[in-house]
Design a protein around this motif. Structure first.
Motif, PDB file in Angstrom:
ATOM      1  N   THR A   1      -1.012  12.274   2.016  1.00 25.59           N
ATOM      2  CA  THR A   1      -0.269  12.211   3.280  1.00 25.59           C
ATOM      3  C   THR A   1       1.225  12.480   3.082  1.00 25.59           C
ATOM      4  O   THR A   1       1.834  13.237   3.839  1.00 25.59           O
ATOM      5  CB  THR A   1      -0.472  10.832   3.963  1.00 25.59           C
ATOM      6  N   THR A   2       1.808  11.840   2.059  1.00 29.85           N
ATOM      7  CA  THR A   2       3.246  12.046   1.838  1.00 29.85           C
ATOM      8  C   THR A   2       3.534  13.516   1.511  1.00 29.85           C
ATOM      9  O   THR A   2       4.510  14.077   2.003  1.00 29.85           O
ATOM     10  CB  THR A   2       3.758  11.123   0.705  1.00 29.85           C
ATOM     11  N   ASP A   3       2.648  14.123   0.715  1.00 26.84           N
ATOM     12  CA  ASP A   3       2.821  15.560   0.414  1.00 26.84           C
ATOM     13  C   ASP A   3       2.781  16.376   1.703  1.00 26.84           C
ATOM     14  O   ASP A   3       3.587  17.283   1.894  1.00 26.84           O
ATOM     15  CB  ASP A   3       1.715  16.055  -0.524  1.00 26.84           C
TER      16      ASP A   3
ATOM     17  N   GLY B   1      12.344   6.950  -3.063  1.00 22.96           N
ATOM     18  CA  GLY B   1      12.015   8.030  -4.001  1.00 22.96           C
ATOM     19  C   GLY B   1      10.516   8.119  -4.190  1.00 22.96           C
ATOM     20  O   GLY B   1       9.802   7.126  -3.969  1.00 22.96           O
ATOM     21  N   ARG B   2      10.033   9.289  -4.618  1.00 23.21           N
ATOM     22  CA  ARG B   2       8.589   9.484  -4.767  1.00 23.21           C
ATOM     23  C   ARG B   2       7.985   8.417  -5.667  1.00 23.21           C
ATOM     24  O   ARG B   2       8.587   7.998  -6.642  1.00 23.21           O
ATOM     25  CB  ARG B   2       8.274  10.876  -5.349  1.00 23.21           C
ATOM     26  N   GLY B   3       6.794   8.011  -5.307  1.00 27.71           N
ATOM     27  CA  GLY B   3       6.131   6.971  -6.084  1.00 27.71           C
ATOM     28  C   GLY B   3       6.742   5.597  -5.845  1.00 27.71           C
ATOM     29  O   GLY B   3       6.498   4.648  -6.588  1.00 27.71           O
ATOM     30  N   GLY B   4       7.536   5.473  -4.782  1.00 28.32           N
ATOM     31  CA  GLY B   4       8.315   4.257  -4.558  1.00 28.32           C
ATOM     32  C   GLY B   4       7.523   3.008  -4.211  1.00 28.32           C
ATOM     33  O   GLY B   4       8.081   1.908  -4.196  1.00 28.32           O
ATOM     34  N   SER B   5       6.220   3.145  -3.970  1.00 24.95           N
ATOM     35  CA  SER B   5       5.446   1.940  -3.632  1.00 24.95           C
ATOM     36  C   SER B   5       5.387   0.959  -4.794  1.00 24.95           C
ATOM     37  O   SER B   5       5.323  -0.257  -4.586  1.00 24.95           O
ATOM     38  CB  SER B   5       4.026   2.309  -3.214  1.00 24.95           C
ATOM     39  N   ASP B   6       5.399   1.480  -6.006  1.00 26.67           N
ATOM     40  CA  ASP B   6       5.446   0.592  -7.182  1.00 26.67           C
ATOM     41  C   ASP B   6       6.695  -0.280  -7.105  1.00 26.67           C
ATOM     42  O   ASP B   6       6.669  -1.487  -7.366  1.00 26.67           O
ATOM     43  CB  ASP B   6       5.567   1.406  -8.479  1.00 26.67           C
TER      44      ASP B   6
ATOM     45  N   GLY C   1       3.374   7.913   6.388  1.00 29.45           N
ATOM     46  CA  GLY C   1       2.131   7.728   5.641  1.00 29.45           C
ATOM     47  C   GLY C   1       1.817   6.248   5.459  1.00 29.45           C
ATOM     48  O   GLY C   1       0.695   5.790   5.703  1.00 29.45           O
ATOM     49  N   GLU C   2       2.819   5.485   5.053  1.00 32.02           N
ATOM     50  CA  GLU C   2       2.626   4.056   4.817  1.00 32.02           C
ATOM     51  C   GLU C   2       2.507   3.290   6.136  1.00 32.02           C
ATOM     52  O   GLU C   2       1.826   2.275   6.207  1.00 32.02           O
ATOM     53  CB  GLU C   2       3.774   3.493   3.968  1.00 32.02           C
ATOM     54  N   ARG C   3       3.172   3.795   7.161  1.00 30.24           N
ATOM     55  CA  ARG C   3       3.055   3.151   8.475  1.00 30.24           C
ATOM     56  C   ARG C   3       1.613   3.145   8.936  1.00 30.24           C
ATOM     57  O   ARG C   3       1.153   2.202   9.576  1.00 30.24           O
ATOM     58  CB  ARG C   3       3.889   3.940   9.492  1.00 30.24           C
TER      59      ARG C   3
ATOM     60  N   CYS D   1       0.818  -1.218   0.000  1.00 29.39           N
ATOM     61  CA  CYS D   1       0.000   0.000   0.000  1.00 29.39           C
ATOM     62  C   CYS D   1       0.845   1.258   0.000  1.00 29.39           C
ATOM     63  O   CYS D   1       1.871   1.330   0.666  1.00 29.39           O
ATOM     64  CB  CYS D   1      -0.887   0.049   1.245  1.00 29.39           C
ATOM     65  N   SER D   2       0.356   2.246  -0.733  1.00 29.75           N
ATOM     66  CA  SER D   2       0.888   3.610  -0.625  1.00 29.75           C
ATOM     67  C   SER D   2       0.272   4.248   0.604  1.00 29.75           C
ATOM     68  O   SER D   2      -0.584   3.666   1.256  1.00 29.75           O
ATOM     69  CB  SER D   2       0.428   4.451  -1.817  1.00 29.75           C
ATOM     70  N   ALA D   3       0.662   5.491   0.824  1.00 29.33           N
ATOM     71  CA  ALA D   3       0.042   6.257   1.892  1.00 29.33           C
ATOM     72  C   ALA D   3      -1.313   6.758   1.420  1.00 29.33           C
ATOM     73  O   ALA D   3      -1.536   6.915   0.220  1.00 29.33           O
ATOM     74  CB  ALA D   3       0.935   7.437   2.236  1.00 29.33           C
TER      75      ALA D   3
END
Ligand code: ASP
Ligand code: MG
Length: 465
Positions: free
Chosen positions: A44-46, A208-213, A127-129, A38-40
């Motif tokens: 949230t990250t912003d 890095g941004r978008g790193g959940s992929d 955010g991911e936590r 999952c992403s945040a």
């Protein structure tokens, strides 16, 4: 099947969406081994990044306000999404600890008055936590077995390049296969936080941004997954932006190489390194909607069956073109190196480059927002030395045609520029790498939609599938 499913932040941000996704995952998990990434929750990250900026600017009040915003949003989602009182209570308790830690981290950073790359990664991994606990609790609430794990807990080990770290794949493979393997063996759905891992010393790092992929494909490679699905608010990769071309189509199948190109330009931004972990074992990726399961989206494989010449026409607006000229550039080794070093030192990203064989000019394209700075550093550093003149065009668009079938196909360029000419659009610059995967050219912003529509029609992309 052994599946890794990654959910983007926009699709896990409302009660209704979370419930729908959880239901769907539970059904899928009856016949498949599911691992979630999952992403945040959206935004949230912003917000966390803005907190770090506020700390840097000594605006403690703004940092506090944003932290309260994050806390409130997650608290409300937990209360409304989780129905069973005991599950709700457990989640709220875990959140309370995380919220307290978030406040403590911010206090510490404010006290020191500095934001280092290391503290920044620690902060923005929150955010991911939070999101993994929410999603995992939603699954448990539906009667499924599930455990939330941060990237670090799952076993993702990276180098210590905070903010842009890379996984140490051998160590990661050993750890992740063990953690995830034992959960799957117990029919438990692991919900792993994307974006973050930890270095060898256990310090939190981000990819890095978008790193959940990227997290999703790292995990897929470690557990030898059959497929990885990137589920988000887009239906798949498309032949063109549907707001420009009405009959744009979702592409059924593309290659890894094509997807990398499309991800850079298209609506579905994918972390550029996310494909790397899939290549060795040729694990297919599916890019699809989180909700609309009828639609299978786009399958990304090593060798797609369809061999169309061109698969997509994309359009990147709002760039500036700089034509750099000078007689002393001719036959003078090191000219290009000086130009690009000057730009690199100023932190300017160059999107397109071309030089004609007469060597009397080098043309580059940068974002409009970087244009001013690019021109001034070139003027200050090189004008009158190796450069004689700079010619600038603002507000240009890059039109890129992507498709590996262009390689070795005769007549593509004439078809492209024939169609452009018919529409009386002027082309300012052309590039094609020798991989022939991407043919790009530059037109005025105001002509870009016309050019995209003309090419979509010329290559009959509405009939691609
Ligand atoms: N939450 C992180 C970001 O917004 C990672 C991700 O969404 O993939 O960049
Ligand atoms: Mg995201």
């Amino acid at each position: 099947m052994n599946l890794v499913l990654k959910y983007g932040g926009t699709t896990i941000s409302s009660v209704a969406d979370i419930l729908e996704i959880a239901k769907h995952i539970k059904t899928l998990s009856k016949k498949n081994n599911i691992t979630l990434v999952c992403s945040a929750v959206n935004g949230t990250t912003d917000d966390l990044i803005e907190i770090s900026e506020s700390i840097r600017n000594e605006s403690k009040a703004n940092a506090r306000r944003l932290a309260a915003k994050i806390t409130k949003k997650h608290d409300a989602l937990a209360r409304k999404t989780i129905k069973k009182p005991s599950n709700k209570k457990r989640l709220l308790q875990k959140f309370k600890q995380d919220f307290a830690e978030l406040d403590a981290v911010i206090d510490g950073m404010v006290l020191l008055g500095e934001v280092t790359p290391r503290t920044m990664d620690y902060l923005i991994s929150f955010g991911e936590r939070l999101s993994i606990k929410l999603i995992s609790a939603a699954l448990v609430d539906l009667g499924a077995k599930s455990v939330p794990l941060t990237g670090k807990e799952a076993g993702i080990v990276t180098d210590s390049n905070f903010g842009e770290s890379r996984p140490l794949m051998d160590t990661t493979r050993l750890r992740v296969s063990k953690t995830i393997g034992s959960l799957l063996a117990k029919n438990t759905i692991p919900v792993i936080g994307g974006f973050a891992g930890a270095d060898q010393y256990g310090r939190i790092t981000t990819l890095g941004r978008g790193g959940s992929d990227y997290t999703a494909t790292i995990i897929a490679s470690c557990i030898k997954s059959d497929q990885v699905w990137l589920c988000s608010d887009v239906d798949g990769l498309m032949t063109a932006d549907p707001s420009i071309v009405k009959n744009a189509k979702i592409l059924k199948e593309v290659s890894y190489a094509e997807a990398v190109e499309m991800a850079l330009f298209g609506a579905k931004h994918i972390h550029p390194r996310a494909f790397e972990p899939l290549l060795a074992k040729e694990i297919p990726m599916r890019i699809r909607s989180s909700y609309n399961m009828e639609n299978e989206g786009t399958l990304v494989t090593a060798r797609p069956a369809a061999k169309n010449t061109v698969k997509c026409v994309s359009n990147i607006q709002d760039n500036g073109l700089i034509d750099i000229r000078g007689g002393s550039m001719v036959g003078n080794p090191g000219t290009a190196a000086k130009i690009f070093a000057t730009l690199a030192d100023a932190g300017i990203n160059v999107m397109m480059i071309s030089q004609n064989p007469s060597e009397s000019s080098i043309t580059i394209v940068v974002k409009n927002t970087a244009l001013d700075k690019a021109v001034s550093v070139l003027e200050m550093g090189l004008l009158g030395k190796i450069i004689k003149k700079l010619e600038i065009t603002t507000d240009v668009a890059i039109i890129a045609l992507i498709g590996s079938g262009m390689r070795g196909t005769v007549g593509v360029a004439s078809k492209v520029f024939g169609a452009i000419e018919k529409n009386k659009v002027n082309v300012a610059m052309i590039t094609q790498g020798s991989s022939e995967l991407n043919l790009a050219f530059v037109v005025k912003n105001s002509n870009s939609k016309l050019a995209v529509r003309a090419l979509h029609e010329e290559f009959e992309l509405d009939r691609i599938n």
